[in-house]
Design a protein around this motif. Structure first.
Motif, PDB file in Angstrom:
ATOM      1  N   LEU A 168     -12.802 -22.372   2.941  1.00 46.49           N
ATOM      2  CA  LEU A 168     -11.915 -21.258   2.601  1.00 46.49           C
ATOM      3  C   LEU A 168     -12.205 -20.643   1.227  1.00 46.49           C
ATOM      4  CD1 LEU A 168      -9.552 -19.533   3.526  1.00 46.49           C
ATOM      5  CD2 LEU A 168      -7.988 -21.266   2.591  1.00 46.49           C
ATOM      6  N   PRO A 169     -12.388 -21.390   0.149  1.00 49.00           N
ATOM      7  CA  PRO A 169     -12.666 -20.749  -1.162  1.00 49.00           C
ATOM      8  C   PRO A 169     -13.934 -19.892  -1.178  1.00 49.00           C
ATOM      9  CG  PRO A 169     -11.968 -23.013  -1.480  1.00 49.00           C
ATOM     10  CD  PRO A 169     -12.177 -22.842  -0.016  1.00 49.00           C
ATOM     11  N   PRO A 170     -15.076 -20.331  -0.581  1.00 49.80           N
ATOM     12  CA  PRO A 170     -16.248 -19.438  -0.571  1.00 49.80           C
ATOM     13  C   PRO A 170     -16.012 -18.136   0.187  1.00 49.80           C
ATOM     14  CG  PRO A 170     -16.918 -21.687  -0.147  1.00 49.80           C
ATOM     15  CD  PRO A 170     -15.435 -21.677  -0.095  1.00 49.80           C
ATOM     16  N   ILE A 171     -15.242 -18.209   1.293  1.00 47.14           N
ATOM     17  CA  ILE A 171     -14.938 -16.989   2.056  1.00 47.14           C
ATOM     18  C   ILE A 171     -14.101 -16.038   1.204  1.00 47.14           C
ATOM     19  CG2 ILE A 171     -13.740 -16.092   4.076  1.00 47.14           C
ATOM     20  CD1 ILE A 171     -16.378 -17.396   4.742  1.00 47.14           C
ATOM     21  N   CYS A 172     -13.140 -16.580   0.487  1.00 46.99           N
ATOM     22  CA  CYS A 172     -12.331 -15.731  -0.397  1.00 46.99           C
ATOM     23  C   CYS A 172     -13.192 -15.090  -1.486  1.00 46.99           C
ATOM     24  CB  CYS A 172     -11.205 -16.555  -1.031  1.00 46.99           C
ATOM     25  SG  CYS A 172      -9.975 -17.163   0.138  1.00 46.99           S
ATOM     26  N   TYR A 173     -14.124 -15.834  -2.038  1.00 45.97           N
ATOM     27  CA  TYR A 173     -15.008 -15.294  -3.071  1.00 45.97           C
ATOM     28  C   TYR A 173     -15.897 -14.187  -2.503  1.00 45.97           C
ATOM     29  CZ  TYR A 173     -18.744 -15.038  -6.521  1.00 45.97           C
ATOM     30  OH  TYR A 173     -19.670 -14.588  -7.427  1.00 45.97           O
ATOM     31  N   LEU A 174     -16.442 -14.427  -1.316  1.00 44.19           N
ATOM     32  CA  LEU A 174     -17.290 -13.403  -0.694  1.00 44.19           C
ATOM     33  C   LEU A 174     -16.484 -12.154  -0.349  1.00 44.19           C
ATOM     34  CD1 LEU A 174     -19.497 -15.646   1.634  1.00 44.19           C
ATOM     35  CD2 LEU A 174     -20.149 -14.556  -0.523  1.00 44.19           C
ATOM     36  N   TYR A 175     -15.221 -12.343   0.026  1.00 45.12           N
ATOM     37  CA  TYR A 175     -14.380 -11.183   0.327  1.00 45.12           C
ATOM     38  C   TYR A 175     -14.134 -10.362  -0.942  1.00 45.12           C
ATOM     39  CZ  TYR A 175     -10.219  -8.461   1.394  1.00 45.12           C
ATOM     40  OH  TYR A 175      -9.300  -7.429   1.547  1.00 45.12           O
ATOM     41  N   LEU A 176     -13.901 -11.054  -2.065  1.00 44.69           N
ATOM     42  CA  LEU A 176     -13.707 -10.328  -3.319  1.00 44.69           C
ATOM     43  C   LEU A 176     -14.971  -9.606  -3.762  1.00 44.69           C
ATOM     44  CD1 LEU A 176     -11.581 -12.953  -5.315  1.00 44.69           C
ATOM     45  CD2 LEU A 176     -10.776 -10.876  -4.168  1.00 44.69           C
ATOM     46  N   GLN A 177     -16.112 -10.092  -3.323  1.00 41.28           N
ATOM     47  CA  GLN A 177     -17.392  -9.439  -3.650  1.00 41.28           C
ATOM     48  C   GLN A 177     -17.787  -8.395  -2.588  1.00 41.28           C
ATOM     49  OE1 GLN A 177     -19.065  -9.972  -6.514  1.00 41.28           O
ATOM     50  NE2 GLN A 177     -17.420 -11.399  -7.145  1.00 41.28           N
ATOM     51  N   ASP A 178     -16.873  -8.131  -1.659  1.00 43.15           N
ATOM     52  CA  ASP A 178     -17.108  -7.156  -0.581  1.00 43.15           C
ATOM     53  C   ASP A 178     -18.324  -7.510   0.282  1.00 43.15           C
ATOM     54  OD1 ASP A 178     -14.916  -5.622  -1.334  1.00 43.15           O
ATOM     55  OD2 ASP A 178     -16.106  -4.420  -2.746  1.00 43.15           O
ATOM     56  N   GLN A 179     -18.534  -8.815   0.464  1.00 38.88           N
ATOM     57  CA  GLN A 179     -19.649  -9.254   1.306  1.00 38.88           C
ATOM     58  C   GLN A 179     -19.196  -9.696   2.693  1.00 38.88           C
ATOM     59  OE1 GLN A 179     -22.103 -12.112  -0.719  1.00 38.88           O
ATOM     60  NE2 GLN A 179     -22.282 -10.887  -2.595  1.00 38.88           N
ATOM     61  N   VAL A 180     -17.906  -9.908   2.884  1.00 37.02           N
ATOM     62  CA  VAL A 180     -17.357 -10.211   4.212  1.00 37.02           C
ATOM     63  C   VAL A 180     -16.157  -9.310   4.439  1.00 37.02           C
ATOM     64  CG1 VAL A 180     -18.163 -12.618   4.215  1.00 37.02           C
ATOM     65  CG2 VAL A 180     -15.898 -12.056   3.301  1.00 37.02           C
ATOM     66  N   LEU A 182     -11.870 -13.074   6.665  1.00 38.73           N
ATOM     67  CA  LEU A 182     -10.996 -13.788   5.738  1.00 38.73           C
ATOM     68  C   LEU A 182      -9.721 -14.258   6.429  1.00 38.73           C
ATOM     69  CD1 LEU A 182     -10.193 -14.727   2.882  1.00 38.73           C
ATOM     70  CD2 LEU A 182      -9.259 -12.422   2.512  1.00 38.73           C
ATOM     71  N   LEU A 183      -9.101 -13.349   7.191  1.00 37.01           N
ATOM     72  CA  LEU A 183      -7.870 -13.722   7.890  1.00 37.01           C
ATOM     73  C   LEU A 183      -8.124 -14.783   8.942  1.00 37.01           C
ATOM     74  CD1 LEU A 183      -6.263 -10.170   8.298  1.00 37.01           C
ATOM     75  CD2 LEU A 183      -5.686 -11.954   6.624  1.00 37.01           C
ATOM     76  N   TYR A 184      -9.251 -14.673   9.621  1.00 36.80           N
ATOM     77  CA  TYR A 184      -9.584 -15.647  10.649  1.00 36.80           C
ATOM     78  C   TYR A 184      -9.774 -17.046  10.033  1.00 36.80           C
ATOM     79  CZ  TYR A 184     -12.206 -17.897  14.419  1.00 36.80           C
ATOM     80  OH  TYR A 184     -12.638 -18.757  15.393  1.00 36.80           O
ATOM     81  N   THR A 185     -10.496 -17.104   8.937  1.00 37.94           N
ATOM     82  CA  THR A 185     -10.744 -18.396   8.280  1.00 37.94           C
ATOM     83  C   THR A 185      -9.450 -18.970   7.720  1.00 37.94           C
ATOM     84  OG1 THR A 185     -12.943 -17.608   7.659  1.00 37.94           O
ATOM     85  CG2 THR A 185     -12.121 -19.567   6.537  1.00 37.94           C
ATOM     86  N   THR A 186      -8.614 -18.119   7.127  1.00 39.61           N
ATOM     87  CA  THR A 186      -7.341 -18.590   6.584  1.00 39.61           C
ATOM     88  C   THR A 186      -6.431 -19.113   7.689  1.00 39.61           C
ATOM     89  OG1 THR A 186      -7.526 -16.946   4.815  1.00 39.61           O
ATOM     90  CG2 THR A 186      -5.365 -17.962   5.172  1.00 39.61           C
ATOM     91  N   GLY A 187      -6.410 -18.393   8.819  1.00 38.11           N
ATOM     92  CA  GLY A 187      -5.586 -18.845   9.944  1.00 38.11           C
ATOM     93  C   GLY A 187      -6.050 -20.195  10.474  1.00 38.11           C
ATOM     94  N   ILE A 188      -7.360 -20.382  10.587  1.00 40.95           N
ATOM     95  CA  ILE A 188      -7.878 -21.664  11.069  1.00 40.95           C
ATOM     96  C   ILE A 188      -7.520 -22.793  10.101  1.00 40.95           C
ATOM     97  CG2 ILE A 188     -10.002 -22.963  11.477  1.00 40.95           C
ATOM     98  CD1 ILE A 188     -11.218 -20.494  12.679  1.00 40.95           C
ATOM     99  N   ALA A 189      -7.609 -22.523   8.811  1.00 32.44           N
ATOM    100  CA  ALA A 189      -7.302 -23.550   7.812  1.00 32.44           C
ATOM    101  C   ALA A 189      -5.844 -23.989   7.896  1.00 32.44           C
ATOM    102  CB  ALA A 189      -7.620 -23.027   6.411  1.00 32.44           C
ATOM    103  N   PHE A 190      -4.921 -23.046   7.980  1.00 32.83           N
ATOM    104  CA  PHE A 190      -3.510 -23.397   8.080  1.00 32.83           C
ATOM    105  C   PHE A 190      -3.187 -24.062   9.412  1.00 32.83           C
ATOM    106  CE2 PHE A 190      -3.089 -20.381   4.555  1.00 32.83           C
ATOM    107  CZ  PHE A 190      -2.211 -21.072   3.735  1.00 32.83           C
TER     108      PHE A 190
END
Length: 220
Positions: free
Chosen positions: A96-108, A113-121
């Protein structure tokens, strides 16, 4: 005339008395030292006696032999499932943290991001729910040789074994617990605890029926 020597200044009797006094003093000092050494261990033993009793009691509990009364062969699969769920949840949380970082860098995209966050929770909620259930499944039930202590083995949150010791008189009979013989899961209740564990006769094995009746009473 006789020449007096220096060593003749004291009569022989004086030397004899002097030697006897010295030998007596040595014997008295030796006795005092011996008595002192004898008194010291008694003080140490007095202070170490409670610790020795505690260690002996713990050793007796460990070496006390328990007879197997009930076992659930499926507990090993529950252990594997619990550890796999831990591994899956940890892997999802690490991603989850790398996906959030890539989202902030506009790479994903936001969808990833929502899909990964949903799976984590979802994985965390599933882990909590499964561990809540698996931790209450009894794998083994023992009774000691005197018939006074029950040992129950179940899983912890990390999928490890945990043993519970309780007097047999604190175990609630199955009829009093409100279970019937046809139920899949039976309750292991204690009068002095609010925790409830579960075991199954349908998928489990009663190894010693006499001791099982001694613990849970006659079961209709």
């Amino acid at each position: 005339t006789r020449c007096w020597k220096k060593e003749d200044a004291h009569p022989p009797c004086f030397f004899g008395m002097w030697e006897r006094l010295q030998s007596q003093n040595q014997r008295v000092n030796g006795v005092n030292n011996y008595l002192g050494r004898q008194r010291e261990p008694s003080v140490c033993l007095c202070h170490s006696a409670p610790a020795a009793v505690v260690r002996q009691k713990a050793l007796d509990e460990k070496t006390e032999e328990f007879k197997l009364v009930y076992r659930f062969p499926g507990i090993k699969y529950c252990r594997v499932l619990s550890r796999l769920k831990l591994l899956q949840t940890a892997t999802t949380m690490v991603m989850l943290p790398p996906i959030c970082y890539l989202y902030l860098q506009d790479q994903v995209s936001q969808n990833i991001l929502l899909y990964t966050t949903g799976i984590a929770f979802f994985a965390g909620a599933m882990l909590y729910g499964m561990s809540y259930f698996l931790r209450r499944i009894i794998g083994l039930i023992y009774l000691n040789e005197t018939g006074h202590t029950v040992k129950v083995a179940h899983l912890t949150f990390w999928g490890r074994r945990n043993d519970i010791y309780c007097p047999v008189e604190t175990v609630m009979p199955l009829d009093e617990a409100g279970d019937s013989k046809g139920e899949l899961l039976l309750q292991f209740k204690r009068y002095n605890s609010t925790d409830i564990l579960y075991f199954t006769i349908k998928f489990g094995q009663i190894v010693d029926r006499q001791k099982f009746t001694q613990i849970f009473g006659e079961f209709e």
